[in-house]
Design a protein around this motif. Structure first.
Motif, PDB file in Angstrom:
ATOM      1  N   GLY A   1       0.812  -1.223   0.000  1.00 29.03           N
ATOM      2  CA  GLY A   1       0.000   0.000   0.000  1.00 29.03           C
ATOM      3  C   GLY A   1       0.837   1.260   0.000  1.00 29.03           C
ATOM      4  O   GLY A   1       0.526   2.216   0.712  1.00 29.03           O
ATOM      5  N   GLU A   2       1.898   1.277  -0.802  1.00 27.96           N
ATOM      6  CA  GLU A   2       2.761   2.466  -0.829  1.00 27.96           C
ATOM      7  C   GLU A   2       2.365   3.483  -1.898  1.00 27.96           C
ATOM      8  O   GLU A   2       3.019   4.497  -2.055  1.00 27.96           O
ATOM      9  N   PHE A   3       1.296   3.203  -2.638  1.00 26.18           N
ATOM     10  CA  PHE A   3       0.863   4.156  -3.662  1.00 26.18           C
ATOM     11  C   PHE A   3      -0.215   5.072  -3.112  1.00 26.18           C
ATOM     12  O   PHE A   3      -1.003   4.679  -2.256  1.00 26.18           O
ATOM     13  N   VAL A   4      -0.223   6.275  -3.617  1.00 24.56           N
ATOM     14  CA  VAL A   4      -1.241   7.237  -3.193  1.00 24.56           C
ATOM     15  C   VAL A   4      -1.586   8.107  -4.407  1.00 24.56           C
ATOM     16  O   VAL A   4      -0.771   8.245  -5.324  1.00 24.56           O
ATOM     17  N   LEU A   5      -2.797   8.612  -4.426  1.00 24.42           N
ATOM     18  CA  LEU A   5      -3.190   9.509  -5.512  1.00 24.42           C
ATOM     19  C   LEU A   5      -3.259  10.938  -5.006  1.00 24.42           C
ATOM     20  O   LEU A   5      -3.764  11.190  -3.913  1.00 24.42           O
TER      21      LEU A   5
ATOM     22  N   ALA B   1      -6.483  12.579 -11.341  1.00 27.42           N
ATOM     23  CA  ALA B   1      -5.789  11.722 -10.375  1.00 27.42           C
ATOM     24  C   ALA B   1      -4.368  11.483 -10.862  1.00 27.42           C
ATOM     25  O   ALA B   1      -4.161  11.049 -11.994  1.00 27.42           O
ATOM     26  N   LEU B   2      -3.395  11.794 -10.033  1.00 24.37           N
ATOM     27  CA  LEU B   2      -1.986  11.617 -10.399  1.00 24.37           C
ATOM     28  C   LEU B   2      -1.302  10.735  -9.362  1.00 24.37           C
ATOM     29  O   LEU B   2      -1.373  10.996  -8.162  1.00 24.37           O
ATOM     30  N   LEU B   3      -0.665   9.707  -9.864  1.00 25.11           N
ATOM     31  CA  LEU B   3      -0.109   8.654  -9.018  1.00 25.11           C
ATOM     32  C   LEU B   3       1.195   9.088  -8.357  1.00 25.11           C
ATOM     33  O   LEU B   3       2.043   9.716  -8.992  1.00 25.11           O
ATOM     34  N   ARG B   4       1.336   8.754  -7.085  1.00 25.00           N
ATOM     35  CA  ARG B   4       2.577   8.973  -6.343  1.00 25.00           C
ATOM     36  C   ARG B   4       2.981   7.678  -5.673  1.00 25.00           C
ATOM     37  O   ARG B   4       2.126   6.918  -5.243  1.00 25.00           O
ATOM     38  N   TRP B   5       4.292   7.453  -5.583  1.00 23.02           N
ATOM     39  CA  TRP B   5       4.786   6.252  -4.909  1.00 23.02           C
ATOM     40  C   TRP B   5       5.644   6.683  -3.735  1.00 23.02           C
ATOM     41  O   TRP B   5       6.574   7.471  -3.896  1.00 23.02           O
ATOM     42  N   GLN B   6       5.298   6.177  -2.577  1.00 29.05           N
ATOM     43  CA  GLN B   6       6.010   6.537  -1.349  1.00 29.05           C
ATOM     44  C   GLN B   6       6.639   5.271  -0.759  1.00 29.05           C
ATOM     45  O   GLN B   6       6.054   4.643   0.115  1.00 29.05           O
TER      46      GLN B   6
ATOM     47  N   ASP C   1      -5.046  -0.891 -12.292  1.00 30.88           N
ATOM     48  CA  ASP C   1      -6.266  -1.382 -11.628  1.00 30.88           C
ATOM     49  C   ASP C   1      -6.416  -0.713 -10.271  1.00 30.88           C
ATOM     50  O   ASP C   1      -7.502  -0.276  -9.885  1.00 30.88           O
ATOM     51  N   TRP C   2      -5.296  -0.641  -9.551  1.00 27.91           N
ATOM     52  CA  TRP C   2      -5.329  -0.001  -8.227  1.00 27.91           C
ATOM     53  C   TRP C   2      -5.736   1.478  -8.359  1.00 27.91           C
ATOM     54  O   TRP C   2      -6.565   1.972  -7.595  1.00 27.91           O
ATOM     55  N   VAL C   3      -5.166   2.162  -9.353  1.00 26.42           N
ATOM     56  CA  VAL C   3      -5.447   3.590  -9.549  1.00 26.42           C
ATOM     57  C   VAL C   3      -6.943   3.814  -9.808  1.00 26.42           C
ATOM     58  O   VAL C   3      -7.575   4.670  -9.181  1.00 26.42           O
ATOM     59  N   LEU C   4      -7.487   3.009 -10.722  1.00 31.89           N
ATOM     60  CA  LEU C   4      -8.904   3.178 -11.064  1.00 31.89           C
ATOM     61  C   LEU C   4      -9.800   3.002  -9.836  1.00 31.89           C
ATOM     62  O   LEU C   4     -10.701   3.803  -9.580  1.00 31.89           O
ATOM     63  N   GLU C   5      -9.513   1.942  -9.082  1.00 28.43           N
ATOM     64  CA  GLU C   5     -10.340   1.669  -7.919  1.00 28.43           C
ATOM     65  C   GLU C   5     -10.192   2.771  -6.862  1.00 28.43           C
ATOM     66  O   GLU C   5     -11.186   3.259  -6.317  1.00 28.43           O
ATOM     67  N   ALA C   6      -8.950   3.188  -6.611  1.00 31.19           N
ATOM     68  CA  ALA C   6      -8.716   4.222  -5.595  1.00 31.19           C
ATOM     69  C   ALA C   6      -9.366   5.542  -6.020  1.00 31.19           C
ATOM     70  O   ALA C   6      -9.973   6.242  -5.205  1.00 31.19           O
ATOM     71  N   ALA C   7      -9.255   5.881  -7.301  1.00 23.45           N
ATOM     72  CA  ALA C   7      -9.829   7.140  -7.784  1.00 23.45           C
ATOM     73  C   ALA C   7     -11.349   7.109  -7.668  1.00 23.45           C
ATOM     74  O   ALA C   7     -11.979   8.100  -7.272  1.00 23.45           O
TER      75      ALA C   7
ATOM     76  N   ARG D   1     -15.762  16.096 -12.477  1.00 25.07           N
ATOM     77  CA  ARG D   1     -15.370  14.857 -13.152  1.00 25.07           C
ATOM     78  C   ARG D   1     -13.988  14.408 -12.710  1.00 25.07           C
ATOM     79  O   ARG D   1     -13.082  15.220 -12.604  1.00 25.07           O
ATOM     80  N   MET D   2     -13.850  13.122 -12.501  1.00 28.14           N
ATOM     81  CA  MET D   2     -12.571  12.534 -12.115  1.00 28.14           C
ATOM     82  C   MET D   2     -11.854  12.020 -13.359  1.00 28.14           C
ATOM     83  O   MET D   2     -12.398  11.176 -14.084  1.00 28.14           O
ATOM     84  N   SER D   3     -10.670  12.555 -13.646  1.00 27.55           N
ATOM     85  CA  SER D   3      -9.882  12.078 -14.792  1.00 27.55           C
ATOM     86  C   SER D   3      -8.837  11.083 -14.322  1.00 27.55           C
ATOM     87  O   SER D   3      -8.105  11.355 -13.374  1.00 27.55           O
TER      88      SER D   3
END
Ligand code: C2E
Ligand code: MG
Ligand code: MG
Ligand code: MG
Length: 287
Positions: free
Chosen positions: A38-42, A60-65, A92-98, A115-117
């Protein structure tokens, strides 16, 4: 002598390759572990209607921590994730989290969230039944299709156009919008804009950055920006400029009919909590 230095050069090159390969392997393992841990965050960057200042969308822009390390920008790992195929489970993770976050934005706004892009890689279109996947996630998160925009690049239109067209037609029929990201930097033909059910063109940051604001205005880029806006308007497509950093750029874009903008001038990408605060503020009636 020539031979010796040539050999030396080759040795350098080989060493370079080995480090590069090691580095890639390290990042690949890191990304895999990151997904499990679970180190990804949007983060979410507002897209505004420049005339009213209202937030009409968020990207939504992906970040990795990685644990114990600094935040990693997608520019530093998305290309590798695309190469290795890891972008598919990460996507898949990004879509679900967004969409989970969009359900919260919807609650805050009485069912009318911006709207969520979500950025989609070409590989997700190749290796997933994108439409079925999105449909399931909308159902699971309680989101409306009209709350979602998928950002694709011209490469999606170029690779396997028949399959992409079918998936896009199904998505569009559901009410999902499709935006072409970084428009003008790829190799797709204008014919593709007619062939695919596209709703929106995003003018790439590289063109926007040189239109105004610098002392030297780049006439070429200004001409491209004007042409893309005119093209979008004549094809009845929405158009949004990305990477807007200055008031002069806002003026130029507005004067030529592009009113939706995204960039540091308005806001950097923000945490979900900060966007929630902005949306609450925006919901207050102004008296
Ligand atoms: P993009 O989709 O074109 O996203 C816009 C990028 O421009 C973002 O960089 C954003 O932070 C940056 N940006 C926005 N406004 C400004 C501005 O005014 N000035 C400057 N200099 N930059 C601005 P970021 O977040 O580093 O993302 C880079 C790229 O990584 C994205 O470009 C996108 O192609 C990719 N990416 C990000 N998240 C995802 C994702 O979830 N999935 C996939 N497949 N790719 C992603
Ligand atoms: Mg994008
Ligand atoms: Mg973009
Ligand atoms: Mg771009």
């Amino acid at each position: 002598r020539a031979k010796a230095s040539g050999g030396k050069h080759y040795a350098f090159y080989a060493a370079d390759l080995a480090t590069r390969a090691e580095q890639h392997l390290r990042i690949e393992n890191g990304l895999q572990r990151g997904l499990l841990r679970g180190e990804f965050v949007l983060h979410y960057q507002p897209q505004v209607d420049a005339a009213s200042g209202r937030i009409v969308g968020v990207e939504a822009l992906l970040r990795w921590q990685p644990e114990g390390e600094a935040m990693v920008s997608p520019a530093d790992f998305v290309p590798l994730a695309e190469e290795t195929g890891l972008i598919v489970p990460i996507g898949d993770w990004v879509l679900e989290a967004a969409l989970r976050q969009q359900a919260r934005f919807a609650k805050l706004t009485g069912g009318a969230p911006p709207r969520m892009s979500v950025n989609m890689s070409a590989r997700q279109f190749r290796e997933r039944d994108v439409a079925a996947n999105v449909e399931r996630l909308l159902r699971e998160t309680g989101c409306e299709p009209s709350w979602l925009t998928l950002e694709i690049t011209e490469s999606v239109l170029m690779e396997n156009p028949a399959a992409a067209a079918e998936a896009m037609a199904r998505l569009a029929a559901m009410g999902i919008h499709l935006a072409v990201d970084d428009f003008g930097t790829g190799y797709s033909s204008l014919a593709n804009l007619k062939r695919f059910p596209i709703h929106c063109l995003k003018i790439d940051r590289s063109f926007v950055s040189d239109i105004a604001g610098n002392d030297s205005i780049d006439d070429g880029d200004a001409a491209i920006v004007k042409a893309v806006i005119a093209l979008a308007q004549s094809m009845k497509l929405e158009v949004i400029a990305e990477g807007v950093e200055s008031a002069a750029q806002v003026d130029f874009l507005g004067a030529h009919g592009c009113h939706r903008m995204q960039g540091f001038y308005f806001s950097r990408p923000l945490t979900a909590e900060l966007v929630e605060m902005l949306l609450k503020e925006q919901a207050q009636p102004t008296t």
